[in-house]
Design an enzyme around this catalytic site. Structure first.
Site, PDB file in Angstrom:
ATOM      1  N   SER A 121      18.181  35.664  68.338  1.00 49.10           N
ATOM      2  CA  SER A 121      17.137  36.166  69.238  1.00 49.10           C
ATOM      3  C   SER A 121      17.577  35.942  70.679  1.00 49.10           C
ATOM      4  O   SER A 121      18.010  34.852  71.045  1.00 49.10           O
ATOM      5  CB  SER A 121      15.823  35.417  68.988  1.00 49.10           C
TER       6      SER A 121
ATOM      7  N   ILE B 144      21.548  36.207  62.802  1.00 46.08           N
ATOM      8  CA  ILE B 144      20.491  36.954  63.490  1.00 46.08           C
ATOM      9  C   ILE B 144      20.112  36.111  64.702  1.00 46.08           C
ATOM     10  O   ILE B 144      19.559  35.018  64.561  1.00 46.08           O
ATOM     11  CB  ILE B 144      19.264  37.173  62.591  1.00 46.08           C
TER      12      ILE B 144
ATOM     13  N   GLY C 271      12.237  34.659  74.259  1.00 44.57           N
ATOM     14  CA  GLY C 271      11.064  33.789  74.236  1.00 44.57           C
ATOM     15  C   GLY C 271      10.306  33.797  72.935  1.00 44.57           C
ATOM     16  O   GLY C 271       9.084  33.696  72.892  1.00 44.57           O
TER      17      GLY C 271
ATOM     18  N   ASP D  17       5.189  31.725  67.071  1.00 49.80           N
ATOM     19  CA  ASP D  17       6.413  32.523  67.022  1.00 49.80           C
ATOM     20  C   ASP D  17       6.009  33.976  66.835  1.00 49.80           C
ATOM     21  O   ASP D  17       5.506  34.353  65.797  1.00 49.80           O
ATOM     22  CB  ASP D  17       7.324  32.044  65.854  1.00 49.80           C
TER      23      ASP D  17
ATOM     24  N   THR E 167      21.592  29.954  59.966  1.00 47.57           N
ATOM     25  CA  THR E 167      20.284  29.691  60.550  1.00 47.57           C
ATOM     26  C   THR E 167      19.741  28.362  60.053  1.00 47.57           C
ATOM     27  O   THR E 167      20.163  27.853  59.021  1.00 47.57           O
ATOM     28  CB  THR E 167      19.280  30.813  60.198  1.00 47.57           C
TER      29      THR E 167
ATOM     30  N   ARG F 264       7.892  36.622  66.745  1.00 47.93           N
ATOM     31  CA  ARG F 264       8.957  37.520  66.315  1.00 47.93           C
ATOM     32  C   ARG F 264       8.710  38.097  64.934  1.00 47.93           C
ATOM     33  O   ARG F 264       8.037  37.519  64.104  1.00 47.93           O
ATOM     34  CB  ARG F 264      10.292  36.757  66.279  1.00 47.93           C
TER      35      ARG F 264
HETATM   36  N1  LIG Z   1       8.292  30.721  73.757  1.00 47.78           N
HETATM   37  C1  LIG Z   1       9.401  29.933  73.746  1.00 47.78           C
HETATM   38  N2  LIG Z   1      10.574  30.481  73.335  1.00 47.78           N
HETATM   39  C2  LIG Z   1      11.658  29.672  73.315  1.00 47.78           C
HETATM   40  C3  LIG Z   1      11.633  28.320  73.719  1.00 47.78           C
HETATM   41  N3  LIG Z   1      12.897  27.812  73.608  1.00 47.78           N
HETATM   42  C4  LIG Z   1      13.668  28.822  73.114  1.00 47.78           C
HETATM   43  N4  LIG Z   1      12.918  29.930  72.955  1.00 47.78           N
HETATM   44  C5  LIG Z   1      13.283  31.226  72.400  1.00 47.78           C
HETATM   45  O1  LIG Z   1      13.436  31.042  70.995  1.00 47.78           O
HETATM   46  C6  LIG Z   1      14.358  32.000  70.493  1.00 47.78           C
HETATM   47  C7  LIG Z   1      15.395  31.225  69.672  1.00 47.78           C
HETATM   48  O2  LIG Z   1      14.638  30.603  68.669  1.00 47.78           O
HETATM   49  P1  LIG Z   1      15.092  29.200  68.048  1.00 47.78           P
HETATM   50  O3  LIG Z   1      13.901  28.549  67.487  1.00 47.78           O
HETATM   51  O4  LIG Z   1      15.908  28.435  69.033  1.00 47.78           O
HETATM   52  O5  LIG Z   1      16.045  29.551  66.911  1.00 47.78           O
HETATM   53  P2  LIG Z   1      15.704  30.474  65.729  1.00 47.78           P
HETATM   54  O6  LIG Z   1      16.363  31.727  66.097  1.00 47.78           O
HETATM   55  O7  LIG Z   1      14.276  30.592  65.397  1.00 47.78           O
HETATM   56  O8  LIG Z   1      16.379  29.715  64.525  1.00 47.78           O
HETATM   57  P3  LIG Z   1      17.941  29.566  64.220  1.00 47.78           P
HETATM   58  O9  LIG Z   1      18.307  30.825  63.495  1.00 47.78           O
HETATM   59  O10 LIG Z   1      18.046  28.342  63.381  1.00 47.78           O
HETATM   60  O11 LIG Z   1      18.634  29.429  65.551  1.00 47.78           O
HETATM   61  C8  LIG Z   1      14.912  32.712  71.701  1.00 47.78           C
HETATM   62  O12 LIG Z   1      14.216  33.939  71.859  1.00 47.78           O
HETATM   63  C9  LIG Z   1      14.583  31.784  72.850  1.00 47.78           C
HETATM   64  O13 LIG Z   1      14.404  32.490  74.087  1.00 47.78           O
HETATM   65  C10 LIG Z   1      10.370  27.782  74.154  1.00 47.78           C
HETATM   66  O14 LIG Z   1      10.245  26.607  74.502  1.00 47.78           O
HETATM   67  N5  LIG Z   1       9.293  28.622  74.144  1.00 47.78           N
END
Ligand SMILES: Nc1nc2c(ncn2[C@@H]2O[C@H](COP(=O)(O)OP(=O)(O)OP(=O)(O)O)[C@@H](O)[C@H]2O)c(=O)[nH]1
Ligand SMILES: [Zn+2]
Length: 234
Positions: free
Chosen positions: A81, A79, A122, A155, A178, A157
């Site tokens: 983002s 999944i 984001g 977060d 993940t 989402r």
């Molecule tokens: N608001 C914000 N969003 C971020 C930042 N860096 C990355 N993102 C967003 O975070 C999302 C990805 O989240 P991650 O925390 O990297 O990974 P995850 O999807 O939660 O976890 P994994 O499944 O392990 O990859 C994407 O939508 C990115 O655009 C940041 O510094 N601030």
């Protein structure tokens, strides 16, 4: 056992079943996700099928499948983002681009799997606000405090849209790539079975190390599997 029933008619509105009542009880309309179209999508890791969907707030999501994913055999699933800077512009500030390539590569080498590409730029606050958050991080804030200072949650989402989309392609049991327990928990709460968490190399480098450490230290991400920080980019 997932509460969602797979439907395959194009343009079919995929209603969440089972928990629709509880959605209404919580004062929220039942979630609806509409399947729009599918096509072949050749990549360097294999000939995927792209399935497009639109959700109730008109966000367009894409599900890529490789091989026959329907049935009870657990499916290697990512999944992902949306991260324009990481996924498309080779940013080294985060791990998204590296994870996207690694996930497709792992699915390709197994010959069977699913990548759900969620339009949640984001962490759900959108591109402009993510760049604003990056600006605050340029001045010393970490990724958590930057969101909070902008007035957002850490977060923003949610993963409910994954339910109808996974049902549409007939997936009920998953092996999830993940580090983020929130994703596993969301799928389990929807009735899907996550049989395994699979390591996904994050391409640790000098520009994203602090970000990865903040995710582990303040966001509950788990980097405990062998290889999760492997594949460091120079
Ligand atoms: N608001 C914000 N969003 C971020 C930042 N860096 C990355 N993102 C967003 O975070 C999302 C990805 O989240 P991650 O925390 O990297 O990974 P995850 O999807 O939660 O976890 P994994 O499944 O392990 O990859 C994407 O939508 C990115 O655009 C940041 O510094 N601030
Ligand atoms: Zn990113």
């Amino acid at each position: 056992m997932s509460r969602y029933h797979a439907v395959h008619e194009p343009e079919e509105k995929l209603e969440a079943t089972g928990d629709a009542t509880s959605c209404v009880a919580r004062g929220r309309p039942p979630l609806s996700v509409r399947f729009i179209a599918s096509s072949q999508l050749p990549t360097r890791w294999g000939l995927f099928v792209a399935h497009s969907f639109v959700d109730a707030v008109h966000k367009e999501h894409l599900v890529l499948t490789l091989g026959d994913v329907a049935g009870d055999e657990p499916v290697l699933t990512r999944i992902h983002s949306e991260c324009l800077t990481g996924d498309a512009l080779f940013s080294q500030r985060c791990d998204c681009g590296h994870q996207l390539r690694s996930a497709l590569q792992q699915i390709g080498s197994e010959g069977r799997g699913v990548l759900i590409y969620l339009r949640q730029e984001g962490r759900g606050i959108g591109l402009h606000n993510k760049i604003r958050a990056y600006g605050l991080q340029d001045c010393g804030a970490d990724t958590v405090d930057a969101n909070l200072r902008l007035g957002f949650s850490v977060d923003a989402r949610e993963y409910a849209v994954c339910g109808p989309m996974l049902a549409h392609i007939g997936v009920r049991r998953l092996r999830l790539m993940t580090h983020n327990p929130a994703k596993t928990n969301a799928l389990t709460a929807m009735g899907f079975e996550v049989v395994e968490r699979v390591a996904l190399p994050s391409g640790r480098n000098a520009h994203n190390a602090a970000y990865l450490d903040t995710k582990a230290g303040r966001m509950g991400h788990v980097f405990d599997l062998v290889g999760e920080n492997a594949g460091a980019e120079q």
